[in-house]
Design an enzyme around this catalytic site. Structure first.
Site, mmCIF file in Angstrom:
data_model
loop_
_atom_site.group_PDB
_atom_site.id
_atom_site.type_symbol
_atom_site.label_atom_id
_atom_site.label_comp_id
_atom_site.label_asym_id
_atom_site.label_seq_id
_atom_site.Cartn_x
_atom_site.Cartn_y
_atom_site.Cartn_z
ATOM 1 N N ASN A 130 3.936 -14.022 -2.303
ATOM 2 C CA ASN A 130 5.325 -14.148 -1.822
ATOM 3 C C ASN A 130 5.539 -15.547 -1.269
ATOM 4 O OD1 ASN A 130 5.228 -11.435 -2.320
ATOM 5 N ND2 ASN A 130 5.089 -10.833 -0.177
ATOM 6 N N ASP A 131 4.578 -15.990 -0.470
ATOM 7 C CA ASP A 131 4.689 -17.340 0.072
ATOM 8 C C ASP A 131 4.159 -18.386 -0.905
ATOM 9 O OD1 ASP A 131 6.015 -17.186 2.575
ATOM 10 O OD2 ASP A 131 4.280 -16.134 3.383
ATOM 11 N N ARG A 188 -0.042 -5.730 7.950
ATOM 12 C CA ARG A 188 0.757 -6.795 8.591
ATOM 13 C C ARG A 188 0.883 -6.472 10.081
ATOM 14 N NH1 ARG A 188 3.691 -6.474 3.440
ATOM 15 N NH2 ARG A 188 3.983 -8.565 2.588
ATOM 16 N N ARG A 224 -4.611 -8.373 8.715
ATOM 17 C CA ARG A 224 -4.207 -9.781 8.839
ATOM 18 C C ARG A 224 -3.822 -10.058 10.278
ATOM 19 N NH1 ARG A 224 0.893 -11.800 5.521
ATOM 20 N NH2 ARG A 224 2.078 -10.603 7.051
ATOM 21 N N CYS A 246 -2.249 -9.726 -2.320
ATOM 22 C CA CYS A 246 -1.445 -8.790 -1.547
ATOM 23 C C CYS A 246 0.029 -9.159 -1.570
ATOM 24 C CB CYS A 246 -1.956 -8.703 -0.110
ATOM 25 S SG CYS A 246 -1.950 -10.277 0.723
ATOM 26 N N GLU A 263 -1.840 -18.740 0.492
ATOM 27 C CA GLU A 263 -0.391 -18.682 0.279
ATOM 28 C C GLU A 263 0.237 -20.064 0.404
ATOM 29 O OE1 GLU A 263 1.261 -15.817 3.056
ATOM 30 O OE2 GLU A 263 -0.154 -16.372 4.611
ATOM 31 N N HIS A 309 11.304 -9.543 4.085
ATOM 32 C CA HIS A 309 10.575 -8.437 4.703
ATOM 33 C C HIS A 309 11.359 -7.134 4.767
ATOM 34 C CE1 HIS A 309 7.743 -11.613 5.543
ATOM 35 N NE2 HIS A 309 6.879 -10.635 5.379
HETATM 36 C C1 PEP Z 1 2.636 -13.146 1.038
HETATM 37 O O1 PEP Z 1 3.091 -14.182 1.502
HETATM 38 O O2 PEP Z 1 2.481 -12.950 -0.191
HETATM 39 C C2 PEP Z 1 2.261 -12.036 1.916
HETATM 40 C C3 PEP Z 1 1.653 -10.979 1.441
HETATM 41 O O3 PEP Z 1 2.581 -12.137 3.225
HETATM 42 P P1 PEP Z 1 4.058 -11.891 3.809
HETATM 43 O O4 PEP Z 1 4.890 -11.284 2.702
HETATM 44 O O5 PEP Z 1 3.923 -10.999 4.963
HETATM 45 O O6 PEP Z 1 4.483 -13.275 4.145
HETATM 46 MG MG MG Z 2 2.974 -14.662 3.614
#
Ligand code: PEP
Ligand code: MG
Length: 572
Positions: free
Chosen positions: A455-456, A297, A333, A503, A432, A190
């Site tokens: 990302n997750d 977020r 979200r 996203c 995710e 992050h």
């Molecule tokens: C993700 O996981 O891709 C996402 C957009 O959420 P975050 O990066 O906040 O976990």
């Molecule tokens: Mg995520």
């Protein structure tokens, strides 16, 4: 001597400035017996006075650079510093037990922290967090070590740190902090994501910067290629100044696309949205020509403070975003806390694997009151724009149904209270977790939309911690395993007449974009600073042509093969 290091390019741009090491010193307290009680009490008083003046400065600076809300945390710390209920027992202990001030402070503070934390009362738990922070500051003064806060920086610098927490990152003032480099972290940690929002060039996961770079050394951060140059010679500085200028020029060319729709060369429209963390980020979204917000977020509203935001505070924040977006789609979200995002005032039990633990929707369903407050604030704000809500980290259909039920209950209550809410709020989920991507056909019957959080999704599919630079080679957005999951989700949504966005950071990647276009992704949401570059790329691509390559791409064997295939196509 000039030295070149490298890491993971985390936020575009080039910066040249002096290094500033942001360190978190270890505070080791030993018990000693003292002979001069008055001298020890004076030493304690002086550490208290220094801490107080430091906190006052930080508070004033935070209020000026950020806002009063973020500065409030330091008011709470100042209150602790003058609390006789805490100070009395410390000085008593020094006097009656002849012990050193460090020991008396730590013992007494730990007693209060333990006591407050064990209470089933949010307010008392917040006080425990305040005492912990203040104790650290006073101890540092007693031990003669310095504690730094990013908001204290008043010079143009490049921050060098082992890691930056998201709350460190929110304190960064781009006016002074020209770039940052960390030893740990990946492209999707992050702090990296926030750096892109703040448009601060950054390189993360560089492994050895803390052992190599000293305060004051001149450093170049190349966030485009992930390079770091320490002690550059004049020729290197000139070369990077040129690179910086040509990047700026490129940006000004992209800027001409600001008010254009994102239409492929064969006339297909896709939506380019932005990911934001706070209402302040909307300005950047509009400046960069964002057509939507694909991910707000909301957890950042809960961070950098010492208590939960009230329904009213949340209502203000959500309404502000919706109003600024002026009816453009805005996907909010619900709270996604956990993993690398912690709340100091929510002392949850330590977990062995926080990324696999009680986080996001799991925590919200357990802390139902907190979740209902957020849903209510969102529902009330919905009349101010085009709101869509999504739940993070959904792993099972039951979780979605439970969350949706709470949403509907809050909506019904508001209606009963004659409070106006929109009747057209779409309710979707983040995809995710692999179980959800696999079961997308089932989910698609009940949700209004999907937003793929790569990302997750990549972290969980590849079983590779997104924060750990040692396994960052497994962050493979182009791995056919990921692409097949993405295709499954998009196809499932379209079959039910629903839409799919993305996203995760992959949505703004220049290799991923042509593939995602061919797979039929409806909405791409990325850091605002990536939008215009993506628009310029998409305008040159043909959707029909990319569709014709999809089967071939999905039958390739490795991430590298996919990357080479797409490079060959797009450089043709
Ligand atoms: C993700 O996981 O891709 C996402 C957009 O959420 P975050 O990066 O906040 O976990
Ligand atoms: Mg995520």
């Amino acid at each position: 001597m000039t030295q070149k290091l490298s890491g993971i390019a985390a936020s575009n741009g080039i910066a040249i400035a002096k290094a500033f090491r942001l360190e978190n010193p270890e505070l080791i307290v030993k018990k000693t017996s003292i002979s001069n009680i008055n001298a020890e009490l004076a030493r304690f008083d002086s550490a208290m006075a220094q801490s107080k003046s430091e906190l006052e400065t930080i508070k004033a600076q935070t209020a000026q650079q950020m806002n009063d809300e973020e500065a409030a945390i330091f008011s709470a710390h100042l209150l602790v510093l003058s609390d006789p209920e805490l100070l009395g027992p410390i000085t008593d202990k020094i006097k009656s037990e002849n012990v050193n001030a460090e020991f008396a402070l730590q013992e007494t503070a730990n007693m209060f922290i333990g006591l407050f934390e064990s209470m089933d009362n949010e307010y008392m738990k917040e006080r425990a967090a305040d005492i912990r922070d203040v104790t650290k500051r006073v101890l540092a003064h007693l031990l003669g070590v310095s504690i730094q806060s990013p908001s204290m920086i008043k010079d143009e610098v490049i921050i060098i740190a082992e890691d930056l927490t998201p709350s460190d990152t929110v304190q960064l003032n781009p006016h002074f902090v020209k770039g940052f480099i960390t030893d740990i972290g990946g492209r999707t940690s992050h702090s990296a994501i926030l750096a892109r929002t703040l448009e601060i060039p950054a390189v993360v996961g560089a492994k050895t910067v803390m052992s190599t770079i000293q305060n004051g050394m001149i450093v170049i951060v190349d966030g485009l290629d992930g390079d770091i140059i320490v002690n550059p010679d004049t020729e290197t500085i000139a070369r990077y100044k040129e690179k910086k200028a040509s990047y700026e020029l490129q940006k000004s060319e992209w800027a001409t696309l600001k008010n254009e729709a994102t239409i492929t060369s064969d006339g297909h429209h896709v939506e380019l949205g932005a990911n934001i963390g706070t209402p302040k980020d909307v300005v950047g979204v509009l400046e960069h020509g964002g057509e939507a917000i694909g991910l707000y977020r909301t957890e950042f509203l809960y961070m950098g403070r010492n208590q939960f935001p009230t329904e009213e505070e949340q209502f203000e924040a959500y309404s502000s975003v919706l109003k600024q977006m002026d009816d453009k789609p805005t996907v909010v979200r619900t709270l996604d806390i956990g993993g690398d995002k912690e709340l100091s005032y929510l002392q949850l039990p330590k977990e062995m694997n926080p990324f696999l633990g009680l986080r996001a929707i799991r925590l919200c369903l357990e802390m139902e009151d907190m979740f209902r407050t957020q849903l209510r604030a969102l529902l009330r704000a919905s009349v101010h724009g085009n709101l869509k809500i999504m739940f993070p980290m959904i792993a099972t259909l039951e979780e979605f149904r439970q969350a949706k039920t709470l949403f509907l209950e809050e909506k019904a209550k508001l209606k009963e209270e004659h409070i106006e809410v929109s009747n057209t709020i779409e309710v979707g989920i983040m995809v995710e977790i692999p179980s959800t991507a696999v079961m997308a056909d089932i989910f698609a019957k009940e949700v209004d939309f999907f937003s793929i959080g790569t990302n997750d999704l990549i972290q969980y599919t590849m079983a590779a911690d997104r924060m750990n630079e040692r396994v960052s080679y497994l962050y493979q957005p182009f791995n056919p395993a990921i692409l097949r999951l993405v295709k499954n989700v998009i196809d499932a949504s379209h079959k039910e007449g629903k839409w799919t966005g993305m996203c995760g950071e992959m949505a703004g990647d220049e290799i991923a974009i042509p593939i995602l276009l061919g797979l039929g992704l409806d909405e791409f949401s990325m850091s605002a600073s990536s939008i215009l570059k993506a628009r310029s790329q998409i305008k040159k691509l043909s959707k029909v042509e990319m569709e014709s390559h999809t089967d071939a791409i999905l039958s390739l064997s490795t991430s590298d093969e996919v990357e080479s295939y797409v490079r060959a196509l797009t450089t043709k």
